[in-house]
Design a protein around this motif. Structure first.
Motif, PDB file in Angstrom:
ATOM      1  N   LYS A 113       1.051   4.148  -2.896  1.00  0.00           N
ATOM      2  CA  LYS A 113       0.871   5.581  -2.608  1.00  0.00           C
ATOM      3  C   LYS A 113       2.042   6.396  -3.138  1.00  0.00           C
ATOM      4  O   LYS A 113       1.866   7.510  -3.623  1.00  0.00           O
ATOM      5  CB  LYS A 113       0.722   5.806  -1.090  1.00  0.00           C
ATOM      6  CG  LYS A 113      -0.655   5.425  -0.569  1.00  0.00           C
ATOM      7  CD  LYS A 113      -0.748   5.677   0.908  1.00  0.00           C
ATOM      8  CE  LYS A 113      -2.129   5.272   1.431  1.00  0.00           C
ATOM      9  NZ  LYS A 113      -2.212   5.334   2.882  1.00  0.00           N
ATOM     10  N   VAL A 114       3.254   5.856  -3.030  1.00  0.00           N
ATOM     11  CA  VAL A 114       4.425   6.554  -3.576  1.00  0.00           C
ATOM     12  C   VAL A 114       4.241   6.746  -5.086  1.00  0.00           C
ATOM     13  O   VAL A 114       4.484   7.819  -5.634  1.00  0.00           O
ATOM     14  CB  VAL A 114       5.725   5.772  -3.274  1.00  0.00           C
ATOM     15  CG1 VAL A 114       6.896   6.339  -4.060  1.00  0.00           C
ATOM     16  CG2 VAL A 114       6.033   5.801  -1.783  1.00  0.00           C
ATOM     17  N   PRO A 169      10.598   7.255  -0.981  1.00  0.00           N
ATOM     18  CA  PRO A 169      11.166   6.535   0.166  1.00  0.00           C
ATOM     19  C   PRO A 169      12.616   6.912   0.441  1.00  0.00           C
ATOM     20  O   PRO A 169      13.164   7.823  -0.188  1.00  0.00           O
ATOM     21  CB  PRO A 169      11.041   5.069  -0.268  1.00  0.00           C
ATOM     22  CG  PRO A 169      10.998   5.097  -1.748  1.00  0.00           C
ATOM     23  CD  PRO A 169      10.390   6.401  -2.146  1.00  0.00           C
ATOM     24  N   GLN A 206       1.046  10.173  -3.419  1.00  0.00           N
ATOM     25  CA  GLN A 206       0.363  10.458  -2.152  1.00  0.00           C
ATOM     26  C   GLN A 206       1.289  10.302  -0.950  1.00  0.00           C
ATOM     27  O   GLN A 206       0.899  10.557   0.177  1.00  0.00           O
ATOM     28  CB  GLN A 206      -0.856   9.529  -2.020  1.00  0.00           C
ATOM     29  CG  GLN A 206      -1.921   9.845  -3.043  1.00  0.00           C
ATOM     30  CD  GLN A 206      -3.018   8.791  -3.077  1.00  0.00           C
ATOM     31  OE1 GLN A 206      -2.977   7.803  -2.342  1.00  0.00           O
ATOM     32  NE2 GLN A 206      -4.000   9.005  -3.942  1.00  0.00           N
ATOM     33  N   GLN A 207       2.483   9.809  -1.219  1.00  0.00           N
ATOM     34  CA  GLN A 207       3.519   9.680  -0.187  1.00  0.00           C
ATOM     35  C   GLN A 207       4.804  10.241  -0.769  1.00  0.00           C
ATOM     36  O   GLN A 207       5.060  10.102  -1.973  1.00  0.00           O
ATOM     37  CB  GLN A 207       3.762   8.200   0.151  1.00  0.00           C
ATOM     38  CG  GLN A 207       2.780   7.600   1.131  1.00  0.00           C
ATOM     39  CD  GLN A 207       3.173   7.881   2.572  1.00  0.00           C
ATOM     40  OE1 GLN A 207       4.185   8.526   2.837  1.00  0.00           O
ATOM     41  NE2 GLN A 207       2.367   7.424   3.512  1.00  0.00           N
ATOM     42  N   ALA A 208       5.617  10.834   0.092  1.00  0.00           N
ATOM     43  CA  ALA A 208       6.925  11.314  -0.369  1.00  0.00           C
ATOM     44  C   ALA A 208       7.777  10.116  -0.788  1.00  0.00           C
ATOM     45  O   ALA A 208       7.538   9.002  -0.327  1.00  0.00           O
ATOM     46  CB  ALA A 208       7.616  12.073   0.755  1.00  0.00           C
ATOM     47  N   SER A 246       0.843  -1.206   0.000  1.00  0.00           N
ATOM     48  CA  SER A 246       0.000   0.000   0.000  1.00  0.00           C
ATOM     49  C   SER A 246       0.880   1.260   0.000  1.00  0.00           C
ATOM     50  O   SER A 246       0.562   2.257  -0.648  1.00  0.00           O
ATOM     51  CB  SER A 246      -0.924   0.014   1.216  1.00  0.00           C
ATOM     52  OG  SER A 246      -0.139  -0.043   2.399  1.00  0.00           O
ATOM     53  N   TYR A 247       1.999   1.167   0.703  1.00  0.00           N
ATOM     54  CA  TYR A 247       2.928   2.307   0.742  1.00  0.00           C
ATOM     55  C   TYR A 247       3.515   2.559  -0.639  1.00  0.00           C
ATOM     56  O   TYR A 247       3.540   3.692  -1.129  1.00  0.00           O
ATOM     57  CB  TYR A 247       4.039   2.028   1.771  1.00  0.00           C
ATOM     58  CG  TYR A 247       5.198   3.006   1.709  1.00  0.00           C
ATOM     59  CD1 TYR A 247       5.051   4.321   2.169  1.00  0.00           C
ATOM     60  CD2 TYR A 247       6.420   2.624   1.163  1.00  0.00           C
ATOM     61  CE1 TYR A 247       6.108   5.217   2.095  1.00  0.00           C
ATOM     62  CE2 TYR A 247       7.476   3.510   1.096  1.00  0.00           C
ATOM     63  CZ  TYR A 247       7.322   4.813   1.559  1.00  0.00           C
ATOM     64  OH  TYR A 247       8.350   5.690   1.482  1.00  0.00           O
TER      65      TYR A 247
END
Lengths: 347, 117
Positions: free
Chosen positions: B40-41, B49, B45-47, B36-37
């Motif tokens: 989102k990346v 990694p 939706q996520q910065a 899910s992470y």
């Protein structure tokens, strides 16, 4: 300009031609027996590792820094040969030609004369690439050389010490000159698409009492065993070479026993002996170029004593494991075949 | 949306077209993050990694890690260390080279120094 890339020197002259590039590798090899026999060409066992002397400034003799250049490790009585690698210019199917001067201890390995700048024709003091693919030693007679063998500088064996009586320079010196571009384009006009020509595929323990902080780690090259190798005559005019843009490099030969102390890296494992190599059935080589003539040997070089002759005079044993061998597995390279002509091998 | 996320999704989907192991789920498992992470990346939706995860993604996808780090707005720790050792020298050098064409940068080489024989 000269670069050190992947353990080889790359001489490039972009101001003359974008692809005027010559790569010179220093190949490890076995030492051929230093006896009365004449041997074929020994194999290449990989390139010697090389470093900029400037990167080892804290640990090398100040003279090395003064001369600049690069360094490589050699064991006492280890042999080497020089591999000249040219780049084919695509629209002419012809590598860019170069004149190459090779000296050891600043004595020319071809003419035996002291180092001077520039090229000379009589006697010829250079080789030409790509015609000359390799150089294994000193040109002592027409078609015969004596192998380059490393000995400690100052021990009296090196060609430099035998010729000049001094152990002043050691090492190996190179100068490279490209052909003039207009001459190259005139001599080798652009070709249409043609088939590619056949590609030319192509220890002894040093004195352990040597204190590297006190003593110089310099090695010099000395004449070893006799080998068949022709040094080809320059088929071009002396004026065809561009002597305004040459590049030169001093290659310091560092005793392998102190290489690790200087660089922190292990030197290569000693090469096998000629006997163990030959007993294993591994190949030796011969090379012919029927289209070229060979230069005569240099009188001054023909008078040099080989390491074995000199050690007998001195009562030393400089070359242990110097047994005569009979190479049975001989691979023959022949240049000058017509395109498509089948090469004759050894049956 | 982000440059890094767009690029990651594009490359991963190209690989997945020929090999199912490049699904979000399987790739995430191999580089040690939650699916899910990673999803989102990709969608921004996520910065991006960490450097370590980006290097692992680059290795899995056969991409250049420096290029992927740059897309994430990062410079590798190794390059940072090189600059930190001689900050003024390298800062000046990079500024002077910034407008040079690629072929000119490639010609910057270290020459063997000739001395006095």
């Amino acid at each position: 300009m000269i670069e050190l890339e992947r353990d080889a020197l790359t001489f490039s002259f972009p101001e003359v031609h974008p692809q005027a590039t010559l790569r010179i590798e220093f190949q490890r090899t076995l030492r051929i027996p230093d006896d009365d026999k004449t041997y074929p060409l020994p194999p290449g066992l990989g390139a010697f590792p090389m470093r900029h002397v400037d990167d080892q400034a804290a640990n090398v003799p100040s003279q090395w820094l003064q001369r600049g250049g690069v360094m490589l490790p050699m064991y006492q009585s280890e042999a080497m040969w020089l591999n000249f690698i040219t780049t084919t210019i695509q629209d002419r199917w012809q590598p860019y030609p170069f004149a190459i001067k090779v000296a050891t201890g600043k004595q020319c390995a071809v003419s035996g004369e002291a180092w001077t700048d520039g090229l000379r024709r009589k006697p010829q003091n250079y080789l030409i690439a790509p015609k000359q693919p390799w150089l294994d030693g000193y040109v002592v007679e027409k078609g015969l050389i004596r192998q380059f063998v490393a000995m400690p500088l100052g021990a009296g064996y090196s060609a430099e010490e035998q010729i000049t009586g001094k152990a002043e320079h050691g090492g190996l010196q190179l100068a490279v000159y490209p052909m003039k571009r207009d001459v190259f384009e005139r001599r080798f006009p652009k070709l249409g698409r043609m088939e590619l020509s056949r590609s030319e595929a192509f220890m002894e323990t040093a004195d352990m009492t040597l204190n590297f902080c006190m003593a110089a780690p310099d090695m010099g090259l000395a004449p070893g065993g006799r080998m068949r190798q022709e040094i080809f005559d320059d088929p071009y005019d002396l004026d065809d070479w561009n002597m305004d843009v040459g590049g030169r490099c001093f290659v310091h030969l560092c005793n392998s026993m102190v290489w690790q102390a200087i660089t922190g890296a292990m030197p290569p494992h000693p090469a096998p002996t000629a006997k163990s190599y030959t007993d294993a059935g591994l190949p030796w080589f011969d090379y012919y170029d029927d289209s070229a003539t060979a230069v005569e040997g240099a009188p001054v070089l023909s008078k040099l004593k080989s390491v074995n002759q000199m050690s007998s005079d001195k009562g030393d044993v400089a070359l242990p494991e110097n047994e005569t061998v009979t190479p049975d597995n001989l691979v023959v390279f022949r240049k000058g075949l017509k395109r498509g002509q089948v090469r004759e091998g050894v049956f | 949306m982000s440059d890094f996320g767009d690029y990651l999704r594009k490359v991963r989907e190209q690989r997945r077209a020929g090999d199912a192991k490049f699904s979000v789920r399987q790739l995430a498992k191999r580089v040690g993050v939650e699916p899910s992470y990673l999803s989102k990346v990709e969608r921004g939706q996520q910065a991006p990694p960490s450097e370590k995860t980006i290097a692992a993604l680059a290795s899995e996808l056969g991409e250049d890690p420096d290029v992927m780090l740059a897309l994430a707005g990062k410079v590798s720790g190794e390059l940072q260390a090189i600059i930190r050792r001689r900050p003024k020298l390298f800062a000046d050098l990079i500024r002077q080279l910034k407008d040079l064409p690629d072929h000119a940068v490639l010609r910057l080489v270290r020459e063997v120094r000739d001395g006095d024989w």
